[in-house]
Design a protein around this motif. Structure first.
Motif, PDB file in Angstrom:
ATOM      1  N   ALA A 101      56.090  22.022   4.233  1.00 20.60           N
ATOM      2  CA  ALA A 101      56.320  21.718   2.824  1.00 20.60           C
ATOM      3  C   ALA A 101      55.952  20.262   2.542  1.00 20.60           C
ATOM      4  N   SER A 102      55.157  20.057   1.532  1.00 21.78           N
ATOM      5  CA  SER A 102      54.703  18.739   1.094  1.00 21.78           C
ATOM      6  C   SER A 102      53.904  17.990   2.157  1.00 21.78           C
ATOM      7  N   GLY A 103      53.447  18.688   3.200  1.00 23.53           N
ATOM      8  CA  GLY A 103      52.671  18.051   4.259  1.00 23.53           C
ATOM      9  C   GLY A 103      51.185  18.251   4.051  1.00 23.53           C
ATOM     10  N   VAL A 104      50.389  17.378   4.686  1.00 28.08           N
ATOM     11  CA  VAL A 104      48.935  17.472   4.639  1.00 28.08           C
ATOM     12  C   VAL A 104      48.427  17.627   6.069  1.00 28.08           C
ATOM     13  N   VAL A 105      47.677  18.700   6.319  1.00 26.02           N
ATOM     14  CA  VAL A 105      47.102  18.960   7.632  1.00 26.02           C
ATOM     15  C   VAL A 105      45.604  18.705   7.545  1.00 26.02           C
ATOM     16  N   LYS A 106      45.110  17.822   8.402  1.00 28.37           N
ATOM     17  CA  LYS A 106      43.664  17.549   8.465  1.00 28.37           C
ATOM     18  C   LYS A 106      43.044  18.536   9.442  1.00 28.37           C
ATOM     19  N   CYS A 107      41.983  19.202   9.017  1.00 26.18           N
ATOM     20  CA  CYS A 107      41.324  20.185   9.867  1.00 26.18           C
ATOM     21  C   CYS A 107      39.814  20.092   9.654  1.00 26.18           C
ATOM     22  N   ASN A 108      39.183  19.148  10.366  1.00 30.44           N
ATOM     23  CA  ASN A 108      37.726  19.033  10.323  1.00 30.44           C
ATOM     24  C   ASN A 108      37.138  20.021  11.311  1.00 30.44           C
ATOM     25  N   GLN A 109      35.980  20.583  10.979  1.00 29.25           N
ATOM     26  CA  GLN A 109      35.383  21.600  11.839  1.00 29.25           C
ATOM     27  C   GLN A 109      33.876  21.395  11.943  1.00 29.25           C
ATOM     28  N   VAL A 110      33.353  21.610  13.155  1.00 31.20           N
ATOM     29  CA  VAL A 110      31.918  21.560  13.414  1.00 31.20           C
ATOM     30  C   VAL A 110      31.422  22.984  13.615  1.00 31.20           C
ATOM     31  N   LEU A 111      30.343  23.348  12.911  1.00 32.87           N
ATOM     32  CA  LEU A 111      29.735  24.660  13.069  1.00 32.87           C
ATOM     33  C   LEU A 111      28.394  24.526  13.771  1.00 32.87           C
ATOM     34  N   GLU A 112      28.152  25.453  14.692  1.00 34.59           N
ATOM     35  CA  GLU A 112      26.914  25.444  15.476  1.00 34.59           C
ATOM     36  C   GLU A 112      25.920  26.431  14.886  1.00 34.59           C
ATOM     37  N   ALA A 113      24.668  25.985  14.725  1.00 31.70           N
ATOM     38  CA  ALA A 113      23.627  26.846  14.177  1.00 31.70           C
ATOM     39  C   ALA A 113      23.313  27.974  15.152  1.00 31.70           C
ATOM     40  N   LEU A 114      23.027  29.151  14.621  1.00 40.13           N
ATOM     41  CA  LEU A 114      22.625  30.284  15.447  1.00 40.13           C
ATOM     42  C   LEU A 114      21.227  30.044  15.997  1.00 40.13           C
ATOM     43  N   LYS A 115      20.991  30.503  17.217  1.00 39.63           N
ATOM     44  CA  LYS A 115      19.676  30.377  17.827  1.00 39.63           C
ATOM     45  C   LYS A 115      19.041  31.757  17.854  1.00 39.63           C
ATOM     46  N   ILE A 116      17.866  31.834  17.299  1.00 41.73           N
ATOM     47  CA  ILE A 116      17.150  33.105  17.278  1.00 41.73           C
ATOM     48  C   ILE A 116      16.089  33.061  18.362  1.00 41.73           C
ATOM     49  N   GLU A 117      16.225  33.974  19.301  1.00 41.65           N
ATOM     50  CA  GLU A 117      15.258  34.059  20.387  1.00 41.65           C
ATOM     51  C   GLU A 117      14.422  35.312  20.176  1.00 41.65           C
ATOM     52  N   ALA A 118      13.134  35.140  20.259  1.00 38.74           N
ATOM     53  CA  ALA A 118      12.244  36.280  20.071  1.00 38.74           C
ATOM     54  C   ALA A 118      11.270  36.360  21.238  1.00 38.74           C
ATOM     55  N   ASP A 119      10.899  37.561  21.570  1.00 41.45           N
ATOM     56  CA  ASP A 119       9.904  37.784  22.606  1.00 41.45           C
ATOM     57  C   ASP A 119       8.536  37.685  21.937  1.00 41.45           C
ATOM     58  N   ILE A 120       7.843  36.583  22.180  1.00 48.07           N
ATOM     59  CA  ILE A 120       6.568  36.310  21.532  1.00 48.07           C
ATOM     60  C   ILE A 120       5.545  37.402  21.836  1.00 48.07           C
ATOM     61  N   SER A 121       5.541  37.957  23.041  1.00 46.86           N
ATOM     62  CA  SER A 121       4.556  38.969  23.397  1.00 46.86           C
ATOM     63  C   SER A 121       4.735  40.228  22.552  1.00 46.86           C
ATOM     64  N   SER A 122       5.987  40.615  22.265  1.00 51.39           N
ATOM     65  CA  SER A 122       6.199  41.812  21.433  1.00 51.39           C
ATOM     66  C   SER A 122       5.770  41.556  19.988  1.00 51.39           C
ATOM     67  N   ILE A 123       5.912  40.332  19.524  1.00 55.39           N
ATOM     68  CA  ILE A 123       5.467  40.002  18.181  1.00 55.39           C
ATOM     69  C   ILE A 123       3.949  40.062  18.110  1.00 55.39           C
ATOM     70  N   ASN A 124       3.269  39.489  19.122  1.00 52.92           N
ATOM     71  CA  ASN A 124       1.801  39.515  19.151  1.00 52.92           C
ATOM     72  C   ASN A 124       1.276  40.944  19.226  1.00 52.92           C
ATOM     73  N   ASN A 125       1.912  41.807  20.034  1.00 52.74           N
ATOM     74  CA  ASN A 125       1.492  43.191  20.166  1.00 52.74           C
ATOM     75  C   ASN A 125       1.654  43.977  18.855  1.00 52.74           C
ATOM     76  N   SER A 126       2.658  43.635  18.079  1.00 54.06           N
ATOM     77  CA  SER A 126       2.864  44.350  16.829  1.00 54.06           C
ATOM     78  C   SER A 126       1.773  44.020  15.811  1.00 54.06           C
ATOM     79  N   PHE A 127       1.175  42.819  15.907  1.00 56.34           N
ATOM     80  CA  PHE A 127       0.093  42.464  15.001  1.00 56.34           C
ATOM     81  C   PHE A 127      -1.245  43.063  15.427  1.00 56.34           C
ATOM     82  N   LYS A 128      -1.412  43.362  16.706  1.00 55.66           N
ATOM     83  CA  LYS A 128      -2.655  43.924  17.179  1.00 55.66           C
ATOM     84  C   LYS A 128      -2.822  45.384  16.782  1.00 55.66           C
ATOM     85  N   GLY A 129      -1.734  46.013  16.514  1.00 53.36           N
ATOM     86  CA  GLY A 129      -1.739  47.353  15.992  1.00 53.36           C
ATOM     87  C   GLY A 129      -1.961  48.392  16.963  1.00 53.36           C
TER      88      GLY A 129
END
Length: 129
Positions: A101-129
């Motif tokens: 009651a009547s108190g103040v709680v400090k709560c700072n937070q750090v968020l980490e960005a998501l890392k997207i990993e992709a298999d480059i070979s599968s991407i290249n193969n999808s463009f070759k058709g």
């Protein structure tokens, strides 16, 4: 006489449609609340995250951070779990945030960005058709 009748009608209509409340109970409820405030940062701590979501678990209470990444939530005393989230970042839960009651709680937070990993070979193969 006409003005007297107008005053009488106004008086009765005001008294019939007015709502009464106890101002002391309104003030006492505000004094019983506490505040959780803080800032949400990016992983590298060089930038604040504007418009990140801060919510209280198992409630409908949710706020967005300001342009400077800051937030403030008024709550009744108790223990809460805060959920920090932002598009493209990992969601973080902070347990056992104690509000007094009547108190103040400090709560700072750090968020980490998501890392997207992709298999480059599968991407290249999808463009070759």
């Amino acid at each position: 006489m006409k003005s007297f009748l107008i005053y009488i009608v106004l008086f009765f209509s005001t008294s019939l449609f007015s709502q009464s409340f106890n101002v002391s109970s309104l003030v006492s409820d505000v004094n019983n609340e506490g505040v959780i405030e803080g800032v949400v940062y990016d992983t590298n701590l060089t930038s604040e995250l504007a418009f990140a979501n801060v919510s209280i678990k198992n409630t409908t209470i949710e706020v967005e951070t300001d342009f400077d990444g800051s937030f403030s939530i008024n709550l009744k005393p108790g223990n809460y779990t805060l959920i920090f989230s932002f598009l493209g970042y990992k969601t973080v839960e902070v347990d056992n945030v104690k509000v007094t009651a009547s108190g103040v709680v400090k709560c700072n937070q750090v968020l980490e960005a998501l890392k997207i990993e992709a298999d480059i070979s599968s991407i290249n193969n999808s463009f070759k058709g």
